[in-house]
Design a protein around this motif. Structure first.
Motif, short mmCIF file in Angstrom:
data_model
loop_
_atom_site.label_atom_id
_atom_site.label_comp_id
_atom_site.label_asym_id
_atom_site.label_seq_id
_atom_site.Cartn_x
_atom_site.Cartn_y
_atom_site.Cartn_z
N VAL A 298 0.84 -1.20 0.00
CA VAL A 298 0.00 0.00 0.00
C VAL A 298 0.88 1.26 0.00
O VAL A 298 0.57 2.25 -0.67
N LEU A 299 1.98 1.22 0.73
CA LEU A 299 2.89 2.36 0.75
C LEU A 299 3.49 2.61 -0.63
O LEU A 299 3.67 3.76 -1.05
N ARG A 300 3.79 1.53 -1.36
CA ARG A 300 4.33 1.70 -2.71
C ARG A 300 3.27 2.25 -3.67
O ARG A 300 3.58 3.05 -4.55
N GLU A 301 2.02 1.82 -3.50
CA GLU A 301 0.94 2.41 -4.30
C GLU A 301 0.79 3.90 -3.99
O GLU A 301 0.59 4.72 -4.90
N LEU A 302 0.91 4.23 -2.73
CA LEU A 302 0.82 5.64 -2.33
C LEU A 302 1.98 6.44 -2.91
O LEU A 302 1.81 7.56 -3.39
N ALA A 303 3.18 5.85 -2.89
CA ALA A 303 4.35 6.53 -3.46
C ALA A 303 4.19 6.73 -4.96
O ALA A 303 4.58 7.77 -5.50
N ALA A 304 3.59 5.75 -5.65
CA ALA A 304 3.37 5.89 -7.09
C ALA A 304 2.39 7.03 -7.39
O ALA A 304 2.58 7.78 -8.36
N THR A 305 1.37 7.18 -6.55
CA THR A 305 0.43 8.27 -6.74
C THR A 305 1.10 9.62 -6.49
O THR A 305 0.83 10.60 -7.18
N ILE A 306 1.99 9.67 -5.51
CA ILE A 306 2.72 10.92 -5.25
C ILE A 306 3.63 11.26 -6.41
O ILE A 306 3.78 12.44 -6.78
N VAL A 307 4.24 10.24 -7.03
CA VAL A 307 5.06 10.49 -8.23
C VAL A 307 4.19 11.05 -9.35
O VAL A 307 4.60 11.97 -10.07
N GLU A 329 -5.58 27.34 -0.03
CA GLU A 329 -5.98 27.05 1.34
C GLU A 329 -6.64 25.69 1.51
O GLU A 329 -6.23 24.91 2.37
N PRO A 330 -7.66 25.34 0.69
CA PRO A 330 -8.26 24.01 0.86
C PRO A 330 -7.29 22.87 0.55
O PRO A 330 -7.33 21.82 1.21
N CYS A 331 -6.41 23.06 -0.44
CA CYS A 331 -5.44 22.00 -0.76
C CYS A 331 -4.43 21.82 0.35
O CYS A 331 -4.07 20.68 0.71
N GLU A 332 -3.95 22.91 0.91
CA GLU A 332 -3.00 22.80 2.01
C GLU A 332 -3.66 22.22 3.26
O GLU A 332 -3.02 21.50 4.03
N THR A 333 -4.93 22.53 3.46
CA THR A 333 -5.66 21.93 4.59
C THR A 333 -5.77 20.43 4.41
O THR A 333 -5.56 19.65 5.35
N ALA A 334 -6.13 20.00 3.19
CA ALA A 334 -6.22 18.56 2.92
C ALA A 334 -4.85 17.89 3.05
O ALA A 334 -4.73 16.80 3.61
N ALA A 335 -3.80 18.56 2.54
CA ALA A 335 -2.46 18.00 2.64
C ALA A 335 -2.02 17.90 4.10
O ALA A 335 -1.33 16.95 4.49
N PHE A 396 -4.76 17.83 -10.62
CA PHE A 396 -4.03 18.00 -9.36
C PHE A 396 -4.89 17.60 -8.17
O PHE A 396 -4.46 16.84 -7.29
N VAL A 397 -6.12 18.08 -8.14
CA VAL A 397 -7.01 17.78 -7.01
C VAL A 397 -7.41 16.31 -7.01
O VAL A 397 -7.53 15.68 -5.96
N PHE A 398 -7.61 15.73 -8.21
CA PHE A 398 -7.96 14.31 -8.30
C PHE A 398 -6.86 13.43 -7.69
O PHE A 398 -7.14 12.47 -6.98
N LEU A 399 -5.60 13.76 -7.98
CA LEU A 399 -4.50 12.97 -7.44
C LEU A 399 -4.41 13.12 -5.92
O LEU A 399 -4.10 12.15 -5.21
N LEU A 400 -4.68 14.30 -5.42
CA LEU A 400 -4.74 14.47 -3.96
C LEU A 400 -5.85 13.60 -3.36
O LEU A 400 -5.66 12.97 -2.31
N ALA A 401 -7.00 13.54 -4.05
CA ALA A 401 -8.10 12.70 -3.57
C ALA A 401 -7.71 11.22 -3.63
O ALA A 401 -8.11 10.43 -2.76
N GLU A 402 -6.93 10.82 -4.65
CA GLU A 402 -6.46 9.43 -4.73
C GLU A 402 -5.56 9.09 -3.54
O GLU A 402 -5.62 8.00 -2.99
N ILE A 403 -4.73 10.04 -3.16
CA ILE A 403 -3.87 9.83 -1.99
C ILE A 403 -4.71 9.65 -0.73
O ILE A 403 -4.42 8.79 0.11
N VAL A 404 -5.77 10.43 -0.61
CA VAL A 404 -6.67 10.29 0.53
C VAL A 404 -7.28 8.89 0.56
O VAL A 404 -7.32 8.22 1.61
N GLU A 405 -7.74 8.41 -0.59
CA GLU A 405 -8.37 7.08 -0.65
C GLU A 405 -7.38 5.98 -0.28
O GLU A 405 -7.72 5.06 0.47
#
Length: 428
Positions: A298-307, A329-335, A396-405
Motif C-alpha cells: 500500500v505504501l508503494r501504491e501511495l508513493a506511485a500516486t505521489i510520483v 488554502e483548501p489544498c493545504e488543509t487537505a495535505a 491535481f485535485v484528483f491525485l490528492l483525492a487518490e492519496i486520501v483514498e
C-alpha cells in the motif's frame, strides 16, 4: 514554521465540527526517533559490518581448532573441513539468515545422506550391473524431483538452499561406491562436523551483538510513513511556490518516493529472515510479518500516486498564479490532514500501539476528501478558469483525492496489524 497546524474536521457537510489544532511537533517526535534510528543504522552500517566481520573471524578461529588441536583432529580427521565449510557458507549478516541457511543445510544433509545411504545399501545388495542401474536411477529420480521442487515458489522462497544441499549430499553419498558400513560412518561424521559448525555460527551470531532482520524491517517500514509525509509537503510547497529552489525540492521528493517504490525486494528478504528468528525483544513467535509486506504494498501504491502528482506539477500546462492561490488554502488543509495521518500511522507502528483509525484518523480523511470534491465542482471553478486550467486543476485535485483514498486503506492495514500483533491500546 509554526509548531501547530490547524486541521478542520467536518462530517460530509452536515454539522460542521469545530476546528481542531493538532500539535504537529509532538506527533513528529516519535517519528523522528524512527528516522533517526534508520539513519543511525545507515550511519552505523560500517560499524555493524566491522562487528560482523570480527564475528566471522572468531567463528573461523573456533572451527579451525578441529584442525589445530590434535585431540579434536583425531576424532574428526579430514571431516573437519565440513565444519569450516559450514561456517563460511551459512554465517550471514542477519541472525535470521544464519538460522535459515543453517537449518536448511542440516535438513538437506540429513535427508540427502539418509536416502543416499539407503540407495547405496540397496545397490550393494543387488551387486553387479544392477548396482550401477540402481544408483543411476536413484540419482535421476531424486535429482530431478529436488530440482523441480526448487522451482516451486513456496519452496524456493524458504527451502531453496536446503534442496540444493540435498542434491549435493545425496549424490556424494550414493555414488561414493563404498561399502554400506563405511558410507554410514562417513555420513555420520560429516553430519556431526556440520552440526558443530552450525553451533559455532549460532553461538557467535545470535549471542554476540546480533543483527535482527525483524528490527530492520520494523524501523524501515515505520520510517516510510514519515518519508512520504515529507514528500507530500515538499510537493505542495513547490506547487504553491513556497520554496525558493523548486527543482531541488522536486528531485528530493522523487528520490524519496523512488526509494519506497524500490523497497519490495528488500522488504521480502527481511520478512523471510525475520520469520526464522527466535523470540527476542518485542517480537514474539508467529509474529505477523506478512502484514508488513501488505503495508509495504500500500505504501508503494501511495508513493506511485505521489510520483504522478509530481509529474502533474512539472507539466508545462499549469493554472495561473491567481488560480493556484484560490485553491491553495483548501489544498493545504487537505495535505495537512494527509501528512498528519501518515505521521500518526507511522508513530503507532513504531511504538506498536493501536491508532484506532475509526475514532481518530478516518474523520480527518473524510473531511479532506469532502473538501477536495467540493473544490473541483463546477460551481467553484467553472466561472474563474478556462478549459485548460480547469483540466490542470482537476488533475491535481484528483491525485490528492487518490492519496486520501489510499491512505484510508493504509489506516485499515495498520489497524489489522495492531490486532494481529496485539499492539497496546493507545491512550487518547
Amino acid at each position: 514554521m509554526s509548531s501547530s497546524v490547524v486541521v478542520p474536521i467536518q462530517d460530509g457537510g452536515e454539522g460542521a465540527t469545530p476546528k481542531t489544532a493538532v500539535k504537529k511537533g509532538s506527533l513528529e517526535n516519535s517519528l523522528s526517533v524512527a528516522v533517526s534510528s534508520l539513519r543511525g543504522m545507515k550511519g552505523d552500517h560500517d560499524v555493524r559490518r566491522v562487528v560482523h566481520s570480527v564475528k566471522v573471524g572468531v567463528a573461523l578461529v573456533l572451527v579451525s581448532l578441529f584442525y589445530l588441536l590434535d585431540p579434536l583432529y583425531e576424532r574428526v580427521g579430514e571431516n573437519a573441513m565440513w565444519a569450516i565449510m559450514t561456517v563460511v557458507v551459512i554465517f550471514e549478516f542477519f541472525a535470521g539468515a544464519t538460522l535459515s541457511k543453517g537449518l536448511n543445510r542440516g535438513l538437506g544433509t540429513i535427508l540427502g545422506g539418509g536416502l543416499g545411504c539407503i540407495a547405496a545399501v540397496l545397490a550393494q545388495e543387488i551387486g553387479g550391473v544392477g548396482n550401477a542401474i540402481v544408483i543411476g536411477t536413484a540419482v535421476f529420480i531424486f535429482g530431478a524431483a529436488a530440482t523441480y521442487a526448487r522451482s516451486v515458489p513456496s519452496i524456493k522462497k524458504k527451502y531453496d538452499y536446503g534442496a540444493m544441499i540435498f542434491i549435493l549430499t545425496f549424490n556424494l553419498v550414493v555414488v561414493s561406491g563404498l561399502r554400506a558400513g563405511e558410507v554410514m560412518g562417513i555420513a555420520r561424521q560429516r553430519l556431526l562436523t556440520i552440526v558443530m559448525g552450525f553451533v559455532i555460527c549460532i553461538f557467535t551470531n545470535l549471542l554476540v551483538l546480533p543483527n535482527w532482520a525483524s528490527d530492520d524491517l520494523h524501523i524501515s517500514t515505520a520510517s516510510k510513513f514519515e518519508h512520504l509525509a515529507c514528500s507530500i509537503e515538499g510537493l505542495l510547497d513547490k506547487y504553491f511556490e513556497a520554496v525558493a529552489d523548486k527543482e531541488n525540492e522536486a528531485d528530493r521528493s522523487f528520490k524519496i518516493c523512488k526509494s519506497v517504490l524500490h523497497s519490495k525486494a528488500k522488504d521480502e528478504t527481511l520478512a523471510n529472515f525475520a520469520k526464522w528468528e527466535p523470540w527476542h525483544g518485542k517480537f514474539g513467535l508467529c509474529y505477523p510479518w506478512d502484514k508488513y509486506l501488505q503495508i509495504g504494498e500500500v505504501l508503494r501504491e501511495l508513493a506511485a500516486t505521489i510520483v504522478s502528482l509530481e509529474v502533474c506539477i512539472r507539466s508545462p500546462r499549469q493554472p495561473t498564479a491567481n488560480l493556484r492561490q484560490l485553491i491553495k488554502e483548501p489544498c493545504e488543509t487537505a495535505a495537512a490532514s494527509l501528512t498528519w495521518t501518515l505521521r500518526e500511522l507511522g508513530e503507532s507502528l513504531l511504538k506498536m500501539r493501536r491508532c484506532q483509525p475509526e475514532a481518530l484518523l478516518l474523520p480527518q480523511l473524510k473531511s479532506a476528501r469532502h473538501e477536495l470534491r467540493h473544490l473541483v465542482s463546477p460551481s467553484e471553478l467553472g466561472h474563474v478558469c478556462n478549459l485548460g486550467e480547469d483540466l490542470a486543476v482537476s488533475t491535481f485535485v484528483f491525485l490528492l483525492a487518490e492519496i486520501v483514498e489510499k491512505l484510508e486503506g493504509l489506516a485499515k492495514e495498520v489497524k489489522e496489524l495492531g490486532e494481529l500483533a496485539e499492539f497496546k491500546t493507545n491512550d487518547l
